[in-house]
Design an enzyme around this catalytic site. Structure first.
Site, mmCIF file in Angstrom:
data_model
loop_
_atom_site.group_PDB
_atom_site.id
_atom_site.type_symbol
_atom_site.label_atom_id
_atom_site.label_comp_id
_atom_site.label_asym_id
_atom_site.label_seq_id
_atom_site.Cartn_x
_atom_site.Cartn_y
_atom_site.Cartn_z
ATOM 1 N N ASN A 223 -19.799 41.535 -8.995
ATOM 2 C CA ASN A 223 -19.524 40.410 -8.676
ATOM 3 C C ASN A 223 -20.255 39.514 -9.696
ATOM 4 O O ASN A 223 -21.132 39.413 -10.187
ATOM 5 C CB ASN A 223 -18.692 40.200 -7.766
ATOM 6 C CG ASN A 223 -19.840 40.441 -6.401
ATOM 7 O OD1 ASN A 223 -21.036 39.053 -6.902
ATOM 8 N ND2 ASN A 223 -20.134 40.897 -5.732
ATOM 9 N N ALA A 287 -25.293 37.058 0.283
ATOM 10 C CA ALA A 287 -24.534 38.171 -0.465
ATOM 11 C C ALA A 287 -23.422 38.370 -0.597
ATOM 12 O O ALA A 287 -22.621 39.250 0.575
ATOM 13 C CB ALA A 287 -25.448 39.578 -0.205
ATOM 14 N N ASP A 291 -17.843 46.337 -2.420
ATOM 15 C CA ASP A 291 -16.523 47.021 -1.104
ATOM 16 C C ASP A 291 -17.396 48.190 -1.489
ATOM 17 O O ASP A 291 -17.130 49.191 -0.751
ATOM 18 C CB ASP A 291 -15.459 45.933 -1.014
ATOM 19 C CG ASP A 291 -15.699 44.913 -0.417
ATOM 20 O OD1 ASP A 291 -16.146 44.925 0.217
ATOM 21 O OD2 ASP A 291 -14.591 43.981 -0.638
ATOM 22 N N LYS A 301 -25.021 58.483 -19.187
ATOM 23 C CA LYS A 301 -23.600 57.888 -19.899
ATOM 24 C C LYS A 301 -22.778 58.708 -19.905
ATOM 25 O O LYS A 301 -22.356 59.494 -20.623
ATOM 26 C CB LYS A 301 -23.622 57.484 -21.074
ATOM 27 C CG LYS A 301 -23.011 55.794 -21.292
ATOM 28 C CD LYS A 301 -23.312 55.674 -23.059
ATOM 29 C CE LYS A 301 -22.075 54.122 -23.252
ATOM 30 N NZ LYS A 301 -22.872 53.821 -24.209
ATOM 31 N N ILE A 321 -22.594 45.522 5.740
ATOM 32 C CA ILE A 321 -23.715 44.944 6.651
ATOM 33 C C ILE A 321 -23.741 43.702 7.801
ATOM 34 O O ILE A 321 -24.387 44.076 8.649
ATOM 35 C CB ILE A 321 -24.896 44.533 5.099
ATOM 36 C CG1 ILE A 321 -24.930 45.128 4.385
ATOM 37 C CG2 ILE A 321 -25.802 43.709 6.071
ATOM 38 C CD1 ILE A 321 -25.499 44.761 3.050
ATOM 39 N N PHE A 338 -20.511 35.298 4.960
ATOM 40 C CA PHE A 338 -20.223 34.266 4.371
ATOM 41 C C PHE A 338 -18.594 35.121 3.628
ATOM 42 O O PHE A 338 -18.554 36.433 3.772
ATOM 43 C CB PHE A 338 -20.594 33.847 2.900
ATOM 44 C CG PHE A 338 -21.647 32.548 3.094
ATOM 45 C CD1 PHE A 338 -21.181 31.548 2.289
ATOM 46 C CD2 PHE A 338 -22.236 32.340 4.382
ATOM 47 C CE1 PHE A 338 -22.159 30.671 2.192
ATOM 48 C CE2 PHE A 338 -22.851 31.197 4.364
ATOM 49 C CZ PHE A 338 -22.770 30.234 3.330
ATOM 50 N N LYS A 352 -11.629 37.993 10.026
ATOM 51 C CA LYS A 352 -13.155 38.385 9.351
ATOM 52 C C LYS A 352 -14.388 38.356 10.783
ATOM 53 O O LYS A 352 -14.508 39.530 11.255
ATOM 54 C CB LYS A 352 -14.211 37.497 8.027
ATOM 55 C CG LYS A 352 -15.114 38.480 7.550
ATOM 56 C CD LYS A 352 -15.376 38.359 6.440
ATOM 57 C CE LYS A 352 -16.451 38.588 5.738
ATOM 58 N NZ LYS A 352 -16.956 38.291 4.564
ATOM 59 N N LYS A 356 -15.778 41.717 12.459
ATOM 60 C CA LYS A 356 -17.106 41.748 11.789
ATOM 61 C C LYS A 356 -18.630 41.682 13.586
ATOM 62 O O LYS A 356 -19.494 42.171 13.010
ATOM 63 C CB LYS A 356 -18.024 40.605 11.001
ATOM 64 C CG LYS A 356 -16.957 41.143 9.994
ATOM 65 C CD LYS A 356 -17.093 41.863 8.724
ATOM 66 C CE LYS A 356 -16.188 41.419 7.060
ATOM 67 N NZ LYS A 356 -16.487 42.988 6.806
#
Length: 418
Positions: A223, A287, A291, A301, A321, A338, A352, A356
């Site tokens: 991301n 961080a 997902d 490759k 985490i 976060f 959340k 969590k």
């Protein structure tokens, strides 16, 4: 009153950087008295250090004139801070073992002042189990240990072990000198915690940046997280006096002064590093962890086959985490997550929070274009969601967000201790 440090230079190739460090410290108004180990004198001369410090440079334990006039006990206690830079694997081992077989190690054993060690060595030496054990022992003994930098070594290898930039060392010295003096541990009194070091004695764990989940040797899932907010929070916690462990995904940011940095790439590596860093008084999970990851990353490759059809890519879910910490046997006393959201910011953050097992969720809107004020930018607008409600902050620079968040963390931890 002028602050004074005793700089101990040990014998590594990075010893030449001690000259620049002295110049920077003197520029900050800090007086420097230097000690050279026998091997350090192969890299730096007493004359060059003496010119820059404008003081005598010490090195011989058995120079009777020096011993009579100043004494190694007095020398070890006249400074406000003792700095070992560079600190080789050898001197770290001797410090950890309490060995006093030359002037430098005798001073370190005799001092009653704070000690800062700045390691510099080959990457394999830094990662060796003996060095890791010695560093852990020194930290347990109250020695401040800076994390070495990544980069190319004088020996041609690449990795962690380079002496941090002298500017970063000077900043860390200034930070430690600005802290209030601790009580003499021999007097049986607790260390003094002042308002400007509200997290003294606390361990704060921070994660920052993205994770990279490999698809094949050249491609990965990721991301746009820059890591700036997490690094700013780690820096603010260190300024508040905390012992900080920063677990960082792949970012190109300098390690904040006073912060122990652990570099990882994938979500699974980040989880392992986080669990290894426990226990912690507070964990701030900034961080942006991917997902999903590829179920089977290719060894070679992936190539187009001419059919026009994309290569099959099966995804599996990464470990969560924050949720893992929420139910962990060593759950931090304060757990902060976060949430990067693009819609229904507060609503998703509340969900959340419950899912969590966190104490707070810091939610922000990342719906802007790449390089906007949040993802990759230098400012942020956040909402602190807790069981008590939602606290919304104005748009602020990320450094200001970090300082304000750490002030809030310190307040909560202080209240919980009483």
């Amino acid at each position: 009153m002028t602050k004074r440090i005793l700089l101990i230079v040990s014998g590594g190739i990075a010893a030449y950087k001690s000259l620049e460090l002295v110049r920077l410290l003197r520029k900050r108004g800090i007086a420097v008295r230097a000690v050279l180990t026998e091997s350090a004198q192969k890299f730096v001369t007493p004359l060059s250090l003496g010119v820059l410090t404008e003081d005598h440079v010490y090195g011989d334990m058995f120079d009777l004139k020096e011993e009579r006039e100043i004494g190694h006990i007095q020398l070890s206690r006249q400074a406000d801070l003792v700095v070992v830079a560079p600190a080789t694997a050898n001197i770290l081992a001797r410090m950890a073992g309490g060995i006093a077989d030359d002037l430098a190690t005798t001073l370190l054993l005799a001092t009653d002042k704070p000690v800062l060690a700045v390691p510099a060595m080959n990457v394999r030496m830094w990662h060796h189990a003996a060095t890791r054990r010695n560093v852990a022992q020194l930290k347990a003994d109250g020695v401040h240990v800076m994390e070495p930098d990544n980069g190319e070594m004088a020996c041609g290898e690449f990795g962690k072990g380079r002496l941090p930039d002298p500017e970063a060392i000077a900043a860390e010295v200034a930070r430690l000198l600005a802290r209030p003096p601790a009580a003499d541990p021999l007097a049986g009194q607790p260390d003094f915690e002042a308002a400007d070091a509200p997290l003294a004695g606390r361990h704060v764990l921070v994660t920052a940046g993205p994770t990279h989940e490999p698809i094949d040797p050249v491609r990965y899932i990721a991301n746009r997280s820059s890591g700036k907010q997490g690094f700013a929070i780690a820096a603010a916690a260190a300024r508040a006096g905390a012992r900080v462990t920063l677990v960082a995904g792949p970012v190109h940011l300098p390690t904040p002064p006073g912060v122990t940095r652990v570099d990882v790439e994938t979500a699974r590596e980040m989880l392992a590093a986080v669990e290894q860093a426990l226990p912690a008084d507070a964990a701030i999970m900034v961080a942006a962890v991917a997902d999903w990851r590829a179920a089977d990353a290719a060894d070679q490759k992936l190539k187009k086959d001419g059919s026009g059809k994309p290569a099959p890519l099966a995804l599996v879910e990464n470990p969560d985490i924050l949720a893992t910490l929420g139910r962990h046997a060593k759950r931090p006393g304060l757990l902060v997550g976060f949430a990067a959201e693009t819609q229904k910011i507060a609503e998703h953050a509340r969900a959340k929070l419950a899912r969590k097992g966190a104490d707070w969720i810091v939610a922000n809107d990342v719906s802007g274009p790449p390089g906007s004020s949040v993802m990759g930018g230098d400012s942020n607008s956040v909402h602190i969601v807790s069981k008590d409600g939602v606290e919304s902050w104005d748009h602020l620079p990320k450094d200001a967000v970090a300082t304000r968040l750490i002030e809030k963390v310190a307040h909560v931890l202080s209240a919980s201790a009483h």
